[in-house]
Design an enzyme around this catalytic site. Structure first.
Site, PDB file in Angstrom:
ATOM      1  N   CYS A 113       0.813  -1.226   0.000  1.00 17.80           N
ATOM      2  CA  CYS A 113       0.000   0.000   0.000  1.00 17.80           C
ATOM      3  C   CYS A 113       0.843   1.271   0.000  1.00 17.80           C
ATOM      4  CB  CYS A 113      -0.939   0.011   1.201  1.00 17.80           C
ATOM      5  SG  CYS A 113      -1.980  -1.429   1.280  1.00 17.80           S
ATOM      6  N   HIS A 253      -3.544   6.880   2.997  1.00 20.43           N
ATOM      7  CA  HIS A 253      -3.930   5.579   2.442  1.00 20.43           C
ATOM      8  C   HIS A 253      -5.319   5.230   2.978  1.00 20.43           C
ATOM      9  CE1 HIS A 253      -4.070   1.615   1.020  1.00 20.43           C
ATOM     10  NE2 HIS A 253      -3.868   1.024   2.191  1.00 20.43           N
ATOM     11  N   ASN A 283     -10.115  -0.611   0.116  1.00 21.41           N
ATOM     12  CA  ASN A 283      -8.662  -0.468   0.118  1.00 21.41           C
ATOM     13  C   ASN A 283      -8.115  -0.970  -1.228  1.00 21.41           C
ATOM     14  OD1 ASN A 283      -5.899  -0.778   0.476  1.00 21.41           O
ATOM     15  ND2 ASN A 283      -6.050  -1.797   2.461  1.00 21.41           N
TER      16      ASN A 283
HETATM   17  N1  ACO Z   1     -18.101  -9.560   9.107  1.00 20.22           N
HETATM   18  C1  ACO Z   1     -18.485  -9.908  10.368  1.00 20.22           C
HETATM   19  N2  ACO Z   1     -17.609 -10.218  11.322  1.00 20.22           N
HETATM   20  C2  ACO Z   1     -16.301 -10.169  11.006  1.00 20.22           C
HETATM   21  C3  ACO Z   1     -15.850  -9.837   9.737  1.00 20.22           C
HETATM   22  C4  ACO Z   1     -16.804  -9.528   8.756  1.00 20.22           C
HETATM   23  N3  ACO Z   1     -16.485  -9.180   7.497  1.00 20.22           N
HETATM   24  N4  ACO Z   1     -14.509  -9.879   9.722  1.00 20.22           N
HETATM   25  C5  ACO Z   1     -14.108 -10.231  10.948  1.00 20.22           C
HETATM   26  N5  ACO Z   1     -15.197 -10.433  11.747  1.00 20.22           N
HETATM   27  C6  ACO Z   1     -15.246 -10.838  13.129  1.00 20.22           C
HETATM   28  C7  ACO Z   1     -14.003 -11.552  13.544  1.00 20.22           C
HETATM   29  O1  ACO Z   1     -14.103 -12.930  13.212  1.00 20.22           O
HETATM   30  C8  ACO Z   1     -13.990 -11.316  15.032  1.00 20.22           C
HETATM   31  O2  ACO Z   1     -14.833 -12.247  15.638  1.00 20.22           O
HETATM   32  P1  ACO Z   1     -14.387 -12.988  16.999  1.00 20.22           P
HETATM   33  O3  ACO Z   1     -14.213 -11.870  17.998  1.00 20.22           O
HETATM   34  O4  ACO Z   1     -15.532 -13.883  17.272  1.00 20.22           O
HETATM   35  O5  ACO Z   1     -13.108 -13.671  16.663  1.00 20.22           O
HETATM   36  C9  ACO Z   1     -14.636  -9.943  15.189  1.00 20.22           C
HETATM   37  O6  ACO Z   1     -15.302  -9.672  13.937  1.00 20.22           O
HETATM   38  C10 ACO Z   1     -13.672  -8.823  15.474  1.00 20.22           C
HETATM   39  O7  ACO Z   1     -12.525  -8.990  14.666  1.00 20.22           O
HETATM   40  P2  ACO Z   1     -11.327  -7.958  14.734  1.00 20.22           P
HETATM   41  O8  ACO Z   1     -10.229  -8.444  13.851  1.00 20.22           O
HETATM   42  O9  ACO Z   1     -11.002  -7.633  16.147  1.00 20.22           O
HETATM   43  O10 ACO Z   1     -12.028  -6.677  14.097  1.00 20.22           O
HETATM   44  P3  ACO Z   1     -11.439  -5.236  14.026  1.00 20.22           P
HETATM   45  O11 ACO Z   1     -12.329  -4.294  14.696  1.00 20.22           O
HETATM   46  O12 ACO Z   1      -9.966  -5.200  14.346  1.00 20.22           O
HETATM   47  O13 ACO Z   1     -11.538  -4.924  12.454  1.00 20.22           O
HETATM   48  C11 ACO Z   1     -10.236  -4.952  10.464  1.00 20.22           C
HETATM   49  C12 ACO Z   1     -10.912  -5.787  11.532  1.00 20.22           C
HETATM   50  C13 ACO Z   1     -11.271  -4.142   9.745  1.00 20.22           C
HETATM   51  C14 ACO Z   1      -9.528  -5.899   9.483  1.00 20.22           C
HETATM   52  C15 ACO Z   1      -9.184  -4.013  11.116  1.00 20.22           C
HETATM   53  O14 ACO Z   1      -8.383  -4.742  11.990  1.00 20.22           O
HETATM   54  C16 ACO Z   1      -8.322  -3.311  10.112  1.00 20.22           C
HETATM   55  O15 ACO Z   1      -8.766  -2.449   9.393  1.00 20.22           O
HETATM   56  N6  ACO Z   1      -7.010  -3.602  10.102  1.00 20.22           N
HETATM   57  C17 ACO Z   1      -6.074  -2.888   9.252  1.00 20.22           C
HETATM   58  C18 ACO Z   1      -6.119  -3.340   7.849  1.00 20.22           C
HETATM   59  C19 ACO Z   1      -5.174  -2.492   7.036  1.00 20.22           C
HETATM   60  O16 ACO Z   1      -4.919  -1.341   7.352  1.00 20.22           O
HETATM   61  N7  ACO Z   1      -4.586  -3.010   5.982  1.00 20.22           N
HETATM   62  C20 ACO Z   1      -3.687  -2.108   5.253  1.00 20.22           C
HETATM   63  C21 ACO Z   1      -2.708  -2.743   4.549  1.00 20.22           C
HETATM   64  S1  ACO Z   1      -3.367  -3.665   3.214  1.00 20.22           S
HETATM   65  C22 ACO Z   1      -2.028  -3.990   2.163  1.00 20.22           C
HETATM   66  O17 ACO Z   1      -0.925  -3.649   2.385  1.00 20.22           O
HETATM   67  C23 ACO Z   1      -2.349  -4.806   0.893  1.00 20.22           C
END
Ligand code: ACO
Length: 331
Positions: A113, A253, A283
């Site tokens: 990214c 980003h 993203n």
């Molecule tokens: N729908 C419903 N529930 C979901 C989903 C979904 N799509 N995805 C995950 N969950 C669940 C998980 O299974 C978890 O359940 P559990 O507690 O029973 O295990 C719960 O939701 C919470 O999961 P978290 O991972 O804690 O959710 P979080 O609030 O952290 O959000 C997210 C997840 C959106 C991925 C976040 O962590 C994020 O944005 N991370 C950064 C991603 C990023 O910036 N990437 C950039 C680089 S990409 C690149 O370089 C190509």
């Protein structure tokens, strides 16, 4: 050293929209979860016969038109992507052929990214030294091709698209004021496509174990992203002898609205000073920043002399920021 800036931008987004309600029919998720956790409402998906080079060419042509240059004036093409058409030749070579830029040097750059920021900082060096006059830097991704469409943790986050910028010499005082780039290979396993390279070549086993699709430790990447978004921008601003109070437009980003919100709060930036398009595109990795910049320009949000901060982070881990004094193109 000559001053270097962005003298034209372009973008291309595939037509097909995939909404959160479409995803509700594919995996166990909901519009409410995706919207509240990420801010994303829909993303674009490339057509079956479209690959990254096709998207890149369309964005590149628009950027050249806006810069007022023809393809034979392009000296260098850098394509930042983690989804090249193929392992090699470089997607930049495919773009060069398609746009008809015979004298351009061509290479791809892999910084996930952060790829666009790495790309413009690399191209800027060639122009600053007088080696080249014009460079085309493209951030392009067809992430839909490497996403595991059965994994709700990742498939809701990503989209396809391309953004491009033409870099050229600008009047003194304009253009890039600083760059800050970083990497931390100890985070290599947080975000990756494990197979398909020399360590794990494609085999029946790698396919059976879904090792050709994107893996992400979302929580760890989230913490890293919140930290580097402002730490990288702080250093870039400091190198330019500026502070966050000088920012006219922040182009971050587009990974997660909560990551952008954290940076806005830290800097006390109002909505009108921050570009957000992840609600419409998700993203798009290296394409996110150039598409956001292009749209901001098209919407009349960027004026001559404005101080822009562009900041990216991603797989590698990598991060980068630049301070850009907008305008000053030499006609
Ligand atoms: N729908 C419903 N529930 C979901 C989903 C979904 N799509 N995805 C995950 N969950 C669940 C998980 O299974 C978890 O359940 P559990 O507690 O029973 O295990 C719960 O939701 C919470 O999961 P978290 O991972 O804690 O959710 P979080 O609030 O952290 O959000 C997210 C997840 C959106 C991925 C976040 O962590 C994020 O944005 N991370 C950064 C991603 C990023 O910036 N990437 C950039 C680089 S990409 C690149 O370089 C190509």
């Amino acid at each position: 050293m000559r001053s270097v800036g962005i003298i034209g931008t372009g973008a291309y987004l595939p037509e097909r929209r995939l909404t959160n309600s479409d995803l509700e029919k594919m995996v166990d998720t909901s519009d409410e979860w995706i919207t509240s956790r990420t801010g994303i409402k829909e993303r674009r998906i490339a057509a079956e016969d479209e690959a990254s080079s096709d998207l890149a060419v369309k964005a590149a042509k628009q950027a050249m038109e806006n810069a007022g240059i023809t393809a034979d004036q392009v000296d260098l093409i850098i394509v930042a992507t983690v989804t090249p058409d193929m392992s090699f030749p470089a997607t930049a070579c495919l773009v060069q052929e398609q746009i008809g830029a015979p004298k351009a040097a061509t290479f791809d750059l892999s910084a996930a990214c952060t790829g666009f920021i790495y790309g413009i900082s690399t191209a800027a060096q060639f122009i600053a030294t007088g080696t080249y006059q014009h460079a085309l830097v493209i951030g392009v991704e067809c992430l839909s091709r490497i996403v595991d469409w059965t994994d709700r943790n990742t498939c809701v986050l990503f989209g396809d698209g391309a953004g491009a910028a033409v870099l050229g010499p600008v009047k003194e005082g304009y253009g890039f004021q600083s760059f800050e780039l970083g990497g931390d290979g100890s985070g290599k396993d947080l975000l990756k496509v494990a197979a398909g390279g020399s360590r794990l070549p494609a085999s029946e086993n790698t396919v059976a174990n879904s090792l050709h699709t994107l893996y992400m430790n979302g929580r760890e990447v989230f913490k890293f992203a919140v930290r580097v978004m402002t730490s990288a921008s702080d250093v870039a601003l400091e190198k330019a002898n500026l502070s966050f109070e000088d920012i006219d437009l922040f182009v971050p980003h587009q990974a997660n609205l909560r990551i952008i919100d954290a940076a806005m709060k830290r800097y006390g930036l109002p909505d009108e000073k921050v570009v957000v398009n992840l609600d419409r595109y998700g993203n798009m990795s290296s394409a996110s920043i150039p598409v956001a910049l292009h749209e901001a320009i098209e919407e009349g949000r960027v004026s001559d002399g404005d101080t822009l901060v562009l900041c990216g982070f991603g797989g590698g881990l990598t991060w980068g920021a630049t301070v850009l004094n907008w305008g000053g193109a030499i006609k």
